[in-house]
Design a protein around this motif. Sequence first.
Motif, PDB file in Angstrom:
ATOM      1  N   MET A  69      62.025  40.004  34.908  1.00 40.27           N
ATOM      2  CA  MET A  69      62.949  38.618  35.440  1.00 40.27           C
ATOM      3  C   MET A  69      62.219  37.262  35.491  1.00 40.27           C
ATOM      4  SD  MET A  69      64.938  38.100  39.152  1.00 40.27           S
ATOM      5  CE  MET A  69      63.669  37.600  39.964  1.00 40.27           C
ATOM      6  N   ILE A  70      63.020  36.296  34.803  1.00 45.00           N
ATOM      7  CA  ILE A  70      62.130  35.050  34.642  1.00 45.00           C
ATOM      8  C   ILE A  70      63.002  33.861  35.422  1.00 45.00           C
ATOM      9  CG2 ILE A  70      61.188  35.716  32.396  1.00 45.00           C
ATOM     10  CD1 ILE A  70      63.271  33.831  31.187  1.00 45.00           C
ATOM     11  N   ALA A  71      62.293  32.716  35.830  1.00 46.48           N
ATOM     12  CA  ALA A  71      63.232  31.639  36.324  1.00 46.48           C
ATOM     13  C   ALA A  71      62.407  30.362  36.010  1.00 46.48           C
ATOM     14  CB  ALA A  71      63.082  31.822  37.840  1.00 46.48           C
ATOM     15  N   ARG A  72      63.118  29.258  35.734  1.00 47.61           N
ATOM     16  CA  ARG A  72      62.201  28.052  35.537  1.00 47.61           C
ATOM     17  C   ARG A  72      62.099  27.352  36.522  1.00 47.61           C
ATOM     18  NH1 ARG A  72      64.091  22.919  33.937  1.00 47.61           N
ATOM     19  NH2 ARG A  72      66.228  23.398  34.140  1.00 47.61           N
ATOM     20  N   VAL A  73      60.838  26.839  36.907  1.00 48.03           N
ATOM     21  CA  VAL A  73      60.580  26.261  38.185  1.00 48.03           C
ATOM     22  C   VAL A  73      59.942  25.021  37.823  1.00 48.03           C
ATOM     23  CG1 VAL A  73      60.321  28.447  39.384  1.00 48.03           C
ATOM     24  CG2 VAL A  73      58.322  27.499  38.065  1.00 48.03           C
ATOM     25  N   LYS A  74      59.383  24.330  38.794  1.00 45.20           N
ATOM     26  CA  LYS A  74      58.637  22.980  38.878  1.00 45.20           C
ATOM     27  C   LYS A  74      57.435  23.090  38.268  1.00 45.20           C
ATOM     28  CE  LYS A  74      61.261  20.251  42.263  1.00 45.20           C
ATOM     29  NZ  LYS A  74      61.284  19.493  43.342  1.00 45.20           N
ATOM     30  N   PRO A  75      56.530  22.077  37.568  1.00 46.41           N
ATOM     31  CA  PRO A  75      55.224  22.530  36.974  1.00 46.41           C
ATOM     32  C   PRO A  75      54.374  23.027  38.112  1.00 46.41           C
ATOM     33  CG  PRO A  75      56.258  20.395  36.501  1.00 46.41           C
ATOM     34  CD  PRO A  75      57.225  20.822  37.267  1.00 46.41           C
ATOM     35  N   LEU A  76      53.762  23.895  37.700  1.00 43.18           N
ATOM     36  CA  LEU A  76      52.462  24.509  38.681  1.00 43.18           C
ATOM     37  C   LEU A  76      53.058  25.119  39.946  1.00 43.18           C
ATOM     38  CD1 LEU A  76      49.592  21.476  38.585  1.00 43.18           C
ATOM     39  CD2 LEU A  76      50.109  23.899  36.929  1.00 43.18           C
ATOM     40  N   THR A  77      54.281  25.809  39.913  1.00 43.48           N
ATOM     41  CA  THR A  77      54.753  26.359  41.055  1.00 43.48           C
ATOM     42  C   THR A  77      55.043  27.859  40.811  1.00 43.48           C
ATOM     43  OG1 THR A  77      56.977  25.470  40.674  1.00 43.48           O
ATOM     44  CG2 THR A  77      55.667  24.033  42.059  1.00 43.48           C
ATOM     45  N   HIS A  78      55.027  28.263  39.515  1.00 47.21           N
ATOM     46  CA  HIS A  78      55.127  29.552  39.244  1.00 47.21           C
ATOM     47  C   HIS A  78      54.304  30.651  39.740  1.00 47.21           C
ATOM     48  CE1 HIS A  78      52.047  28.052  36.343  1.00 47.21           C
ATOM     49  NE2 HIS A  78      51.658  29.306  35.974  1.00 47.21           N
ATOM     50  N   TRP A  79      53.156  30.246  40.209  1.00 47.32           N
ATOM     51  CA  TRP A  79      52.234  31.261  40.618  1.00 47.32           C
ATOM     52  C   TRP A  79      52.791  31.614  42.117  1.00 47.32           C
ATOM     53  CZ3 TRP A  79      48.916  27.337  38.848  1.00 47.32           C
ATOM     54  CH2 TRP A  79      48.297  27.490  37.491  1.00 47.32           C
ATOM     55  N   GLU A  80      52.907  30.661  42.926  1.00 51.98           N
ATOM     56  CA  GLU A  80      53.673  30.837  44.418  1.00 51.98           C
ATOM     57  C   GLU A  80      54.996  31.602  44.230  1.00 51.98           C
ATOM     58  OE1 GLU A  80      55.377  27.075  46.425  1.00 51.98           O
ATOM     59  OE2 GLU A  80      53.856  26.497  45.200  1.00 51.98           O
ATOM     60  N   THR A  81      55.878  31.258  43.355  1.00 50.87           N
ATOM     61  CA  THR A  81      57.236  31.461  43.028  1.00 50.87           C
ATOM     62  C   THR A  81      57.214  32.943  42.579  1.00 50.87           C
ATOM     63  OG1 THR A  81      58.060  29.544  42.227  1.00 50.87           O
ATOM     64  CG2 THR A  81      59.581  31.401  41.836  1.00 50.87           C
ATOM     65  N   GLN A  82      56.173  33.528  41.898  1.00 51.66           N
ATOM     66  CA  GLN A  82      56.109  34.838  41.423  1.00 51.66           C
ATOM     67  C   GLN A  82      55.883  35.664  42.776  1.00 51.66           C
ATOM     68  OE1 GLN A  82      54.605  33.968  36.778  1.00 51.66           O
ATOM     69  NE2 GLN A  82      53.203  34.578  38.246  1.00 51.66           N
ATOM     70  N   ARG A  83      54.862  35.193  43.314  1.00 48.83           N
ATOM     71  CA  ARG A  83      54.600  36.205  44.548  1.00 48.83           C
ATOM     72  C   ARG A  83      55.578  36.225  45.514  1.00 48.83           C
ATOM     73  NH1 ARG A  83      49.525  32.943  43.949  1.00 48.83           N
ATOM     74  NH2 ARG A  83      50.402  31.458  45.260  1.00 48.83           N
ATOM     75  N   ALA A  84      56.483  35.181  45.781  1.00 42.66           N
ATOM     76  CA  ALA A  84      57.532  35.246  46.701  1.00 42.66           C
ATOM     77  C   ALA A  84      58.663  36.120  46.303  1.00 42.66           C
ATOM     78  CB  ALA A  84      57.988  34.094  47.051  1.00 42.66           C
ATOM     79  N   LEU A  85      58.810  36.070  45.016  1.00 47.23           N
ATOM     80  CA  LEU A  85      59.949  36.821  44.250  1.00 47.23           C
ATOM     81  C   LEU A  85      59.563  38.385  44.547  1.00 47.23           C
ATOM     82  CD1 LEU A  85      61.083  34.767  41.265  1.00 47.23           C
ATOM     83  CD2 LEU A  85      62.159  35.062  43.302  1.00 47.23           C
ATOM     84  N   ARG A  86      58.355  38.732  44.248  1.00 48.06           N
ATOM     85  CA  ARG A  86      57.787  40.029  44.144  1.00 48.06           C
ATOM     86  C   ARG A  86      58.105  40.683  45.788  1.00 48.06           C
ATOM     87  NH1 ARG A  86      52.999  38.076  41.380  1.00 48.06           N
ATOM     88  NH2 ARG A  86      53.316  38.651  39.144  1.00 48.06           N
ATOM     89  N   ARG A  87      57.682  39.805  46.624  1.00 44.47           N
ATOM     90  CA  ARG A  87      57.823  40.195  47.987  1.00 44.47           C
ATOM     91  C   ARG A  87      59.553  40.202  48.346  1.00 44.47           C
ATOM     92  NH1 ARG A  87      55.453  37.107  53.409  1.00 44.47           N
ATOM     93  NH2 ARG A  87      56.861  38.532  55.063  1.00 44.47           N
ATOM     94  N   GLY A  88      60.370  39.245  47.829  1.00 44.56           N
ATOM     95  CA  GLY A  88      61.433  39.361  48.205  1.00 44.56           C
ATOM     96  C   GLY A  88      62.456  40.676  47.615  1.00 44.56           C
ATOM     97  N   ILE A  89      61.927  41.013  46.189  1.00 44.79           N
ATOM     98  CA  ILE A  89      62.400  42.100  45.554  1.00 44.79           C
ATOM     99  C   ILE A  89      62.030  43.397  46.086  1.00 44.79           C
ATOM    100  CG2 ILE A  89      62.247  43.417  43.216  1.00 44.79           C
ATOM    101  CD1 ILE A  89      61.939  40.382  41.776  1.00 44.79           C
ATOM    102  N   ARG A  90      60.737  43.557  46.712  1.00 49.31           N
ATOM    103  CA  ARG A  90      60.408  44.696  47.368  1.00 49.31           C
ATOM    104  C   ARG A  90      61.166  44.982  48.586  1.00 49.31           C
ATOM    105  NH1 ARG A  90      57.902  45.953  51.798  1.00 49.31           N
ATOM    106  NH2 ARG A  90      56.590  47.713  52.114  1.00 49.31           N
ATOM    107  N   GLU A  91      61.552  43.922  49.366  1.00 49.95           N
ATOM    108  CA  GLU A  91      62.443  44.000  50.535  1.00 49.95           C
ATOM    109  C   GLU A  91      63.591  44.154  50.053  1.00 49.95           C
ATOM    110  OE1 GLU A  91      61.877  40.401  52.541  1.00 49.95           O
ATOM    111  OE2 GLU A  91      59.844  40.846  53.230  1.00 49.95           O
ATOM    112  N   ALA A  92      64.317  43.860  49.299  1.00 55.62           N
ATOM    113  CA  ALA A  92      65.714  44.198  48.729  1.00 55.62           C
ATOM    114  C   ALA A  92      65.649  45.900  47.890  1.00 55.62           C
ATOM    115  CB  ALA A  92      65.976  43.413  47.578  1.00 55.62           C
ATOM    116  N   PHE A  93      64.690  46.070  47.349  1.00 53.41           N
ATOM    117  CA  PHE A  93      64.633  47.574  46.984  1.00 53.41           C
ATOM    118  C   PHE A  93      64.548  48.515  48.375  1.00 53.41           C
ATOM    119  CE2 PHE A  93      62.915  47.101  42.403  1.00 53.41           C
ATOM    120  CZ  PHE A  93      63.897  46.472  42.258  1.00 53.41           C
TER     121      PHE A  93
END
Length: 261
Positions: free
Chosen positions: A237-261
Amino acid sequence: IAEFFGSIGGRADEALVVLLKVAAILLCAWLAAGLLRRIVRRILRRGARSRPASAMAKKADTIETVATSVAKYLVWFLAAAAILGVLGLTSVVGSLLATAGIGGIALAFGAQSLVKDVSTGLFLLMEDQFAVGEYVEIEGEKGTVEAITIRTTRIRRFTGETTTLPNGSITKVTNYSRGDSVAVVDIPIAYDDDIEQAGILMRAAGLEYMKNHDNMLEEPHVLGVESLGESGVTLRMIARVKPLTHWETQRALRRGIREAF
């Protein structure tokens, strides 16, 4: 004997006067460099406060480091010339420049690399490839640009180490601070899991994150199966984010996906 010691005393007095003059020149140069640095900083910060949206305001830190660097080199060059004059070497230097030429003197002192560093630094500034405060990768070194001078560029890694690069050695620059970033999230699932349902849950987790955070610029996209492994498949899964925020977004999305699963 009296004449001998008298001549020594006279030379000592002359040497003391010369040393005092040299010390005075060095002190004046040090004070002048500090004064110029303060003047440049005050002018740039005043302009940045009066016009916060201007190009100068956005590049105030970069302009400040370069301007203070140029002022420092100019002051100490003039101080060195003045010291040579006090020592009585002005005529010697003039004759050397007349006979060998400035280029020959520069090569004789190994200044070829210095000229390359300075010229490359000027081109980097004119082309605006990076600025102070931006996250870049230069010659394999990743970090935040801490200072740019006419001769060197200083980068600080996120772990704290500082690397100083001669501008003449810079041939490739990757700037991560300009333009949007892309958060890429790869999630492995088992072969017997429902791929469609997993994709729906991943997108739902991304939309939930987007609802509560303003760094995601558009809705996330589940691209599908990225790779096949020994025990399962990997969905991306990909998402366009503000500059230099992709690292924190990736970590947060992994956590959210794990909880959803």
